[in-house]
Motif scaffolding. Structure first.
Motif, PDB file in Angstrom:
ATOM      1  N   ILE A 174       0.822  -1.220   0.000  1.00 51.17           N
ATOM      2  CA  ILE A 174       0.000   0.000   0.000  1.00 51.17           C
ATOM      3  C   ILE A 174       0.853   1.266   0.000  1.00 51.17           C
ATOM      4  O   ILE A 174       0.625   2.179  -0.801  1.00 51.17           O
ATOM      5  CB  ILE A 174      -0.957   0.011   1.216  1.00 51.17           C
ATOM      6  N   ILE A 175       1.841   1.343   0.872  1.00 50.80           N
ATOM      7  CA  ILE A 175       2.629   2.572   1.031  1.00 50.80           C
ATOM      8  C   ILE A 175       3.369   2.956  -0.253  1.00 50.80           C
ATOM      9  O   ILE A 175       3.268   4.107  -0.700  1.00 50.80           O
ATOM     10  CB  ILE A 175       3.576   2.463   2.252  1.00 50.80           C
ATOM     11  N   PRO A 176       4.094   2.043  -0.903  1.00 55.27           N
ATOM     12  CA  PRO A 176       4.753   2.445  -2.164  1.00 55.27           C
ATOM     13  C   PRO A 176       3.761   2.898  -3.237  1.00 55.27           C
ATOM     14  O   PRO A 176       4.040   3.847  -3.974  1.00 55.27           O
ATOM     15  CB  PRO A 176       5.494   1.182  -2.603  1.00 55.27           C
ATOM     16  N   ARG A 177       2.607   2.221  -3.328  1.00 53.38           N
ATOM     17  CA  ARG A 177       1.612   2.634  -4.336  1.00 53.38           C
ATOM     18  C   ARG A 177       1.085   4.028  -4.038  1.00 53.38           C
ATOM     19  O   ARG A 177       0.856   4.814  -4.963  1.00 53.38           O
ATOM     20  CB  ARG A 177       0.456   1.635  -4.395  1.00 53.38           C
ATOM     21  N   GLU A 178       0.871   4.354  -2.766  1.00 56.77           N
ATOM     22  CA  GLU A 178       0.392   5.690  -2.414  1.00 56.77           C
ATOM     23  C   GLU A 178       1.449   6.749  -2.712  1.00 56.77           C
ATOM     24  O   GLU A 178       1.123   7.840  -3.198  1.00 56.77           O
ATOM     25  CB  GLU A 178      -0.019   5.744  -0.940  1.00 56.77           C
ATOM     26  N   ILE A 179       2.703   6.442  -2.452  1.00 53.70           N
ATOM     27  CA  ILE A 179       3.786   7.389  -2.737  1.00 53.70           C
ATOM     28  C   ILE A 179       3.855   7.647  -4.250  1.00 53.70           C
ATOM     29  O   ILE A 179       3.944   8.791  -4.691  1.00 53.70           O
ATOM     30  CB  ILE A 179       5.137   6.866  -2.197  1.00 53.70           C
ATOM     31  N   ILE A 180       3.815   6.595  -5.030  1.00 53.37           N
ATOM     32  CA  ILE A 180       3.874   6.738  -6.490  1.00 53.37           C
ATOM     33  C   ILE A 180       2.671   7.514  -7.014  1.00 53.37           C
ATOM     34  O   ILE A 180       2.812   8.397  -7.864  1.00 53.37           O
ATOM     35  CB  ILE A 180       3.992   5.357  -7.170  1.00 53.37           C
ATOM     36  N   SER A 181       1.469   7.222  -6.498  1.00 57.35           N
ATOM     37  CA  SER A 181       0.278   7.927  -6.991  1.00 57.35           C
ATOM     38  C   SER A 181       0.316   9.398  -6.599  1.00 57.35           C
ATOM     39  O   SER A 181      -0.188  10.250  -7.332  1.00 57.35           O
ATOM     40  CB  SER A 181      -1.012   7.267  -6.484  1.00 57.35           C
ATOM     41  N   ASP A 182       0.932   9.738  -5.465  1.00 58.53           N
ATOM     42  CA  ASP A 182       1.079  11.142  -5.059  1.00 58.53           C
ATOM     43  C   ASP A 182       2.061  11.887  -5.968  1.00 58.53           C
ATOM     44  O   ASP A 182       1.914  13.086  -6.194  1.00 58.53           O
ATOM     45  CB  ASP A 182       1.540  11.244  -3.609  1.00 58.53           C
ATOM     46  N   LEU A 183       3.052  11.173  -6.483  1.00 57.40           N
ATOM     47  CA  LEU A 183       4.037  11.806  -7.352  1.00 57.40           C
ATOM     48  C   LEU A 183       3.488  12.104  -8.741  1.00 57.40           C
ATOM     49  O   LEU A 183       3.923  13.023  -9.423  1.00 57.40           O
ATOM     50  CB  LEU A 183       5.278  10.910  -7.487  1.00 57.40           C
ATOM     51  N   PHE A 184       2.526  11.287  -9.178  1.00 61.94           N
ATOM     52  CA  PHE A 184       1.988  11.453 -10.520  1.00 61.94           C
ATOM     53  C   PHE A 184       0.560  11.839 -10.417  1.00 61.94           C
ATOM     54  O   PHE A 184      -0.278  11.971 -11.033  1.00 61.94           O
ATOM     55  CB  PHE A 184       2.167  10.157 -11.341  1.00 61.94           C
TER      56      PHE A 184
END
Length: 184
Positions: A174-184
């Protein structure tokens, strides 16, 4: 020792181990990657956000058992009667999967009137054979999912049945996906 031969053997070893892991996983669950990370609180108190769910294939291990049938048989999964399934709302692969408990299986034209823990649930005139589902969280899930989150769940929309829960491990996804979605 020849250094050129070490790297290719290491790569082959890693590939073999991965194939072995995926093969054992497929044999045991019916999926090469049987893991689902839970996002949201709709299944509390039995399944929590951040839990990693290991699911099994209904094609291999049988159709889901509903709350109604589970209550009659004394079958519980994750603290309550019936199976918990992971399904695609309306069969749409672009929507995030839902993980909720199967309340009933109805055939086309059937209706449901059921009392669960003092709450009454009604569904009239099933449009086709399928499942009615609901989250376990009484604070957030006052009604059946149908027709609000999804139409009645067709068998082909079901990704799998939840079988095991590993607390907190889902956050690794969950955490990596949220970080990536926040960046893009």
């Amino acid at each position: 020792m020849n250094r050129r031969g070490v790297l290719p053997r290491s790569i082959i070893g890693v590939i073999f181990c991965l194939l072995l892991i995926f093969g054992i996983s497929y044999i045991a669950t019916g999926f090469a990657t049987p893991f689902v990370a839970v996002q949201g609180s709709s299944m509390e108190p039995h399944i929590h956000e951040g839990d990693l769910i290991i699911m099994i294939s209904i094609d291999r291990y049988g159709d889901p058992i509903s709350y109604i049938d589970g209550r009659e048989m004394g079958y519980k999964m994750f603290g309550d009667y019936g199976d918990v399934i992971i399904y695609r709302p309306n069969g749409d692969n672009d929507q995030a999967p839902i993980i909720h408990r199967v309340i009933a299986y109805l055939e086309e034209g059937e209706s449901l009137f059921i009392k669960i823990d003092g709450d009454i649930y009604v569904f009239e005139d099933m449009p086709y054979d399928g499942y009615l589902t609901k989250g376990d969280n009484k604070a957030t899930n006052h009604m059946l999912d149908q027709p609000f989150i999804s139409k009645p769940v067709k068998k082909e929309w079901i990704i799998g049945k939840a079988k095991f829960r590993i607390p907190y491990l889902g956050y690794l996804s969950i955490i990596p996906r949220e970080i990536i979605s926040d960046l893009f």
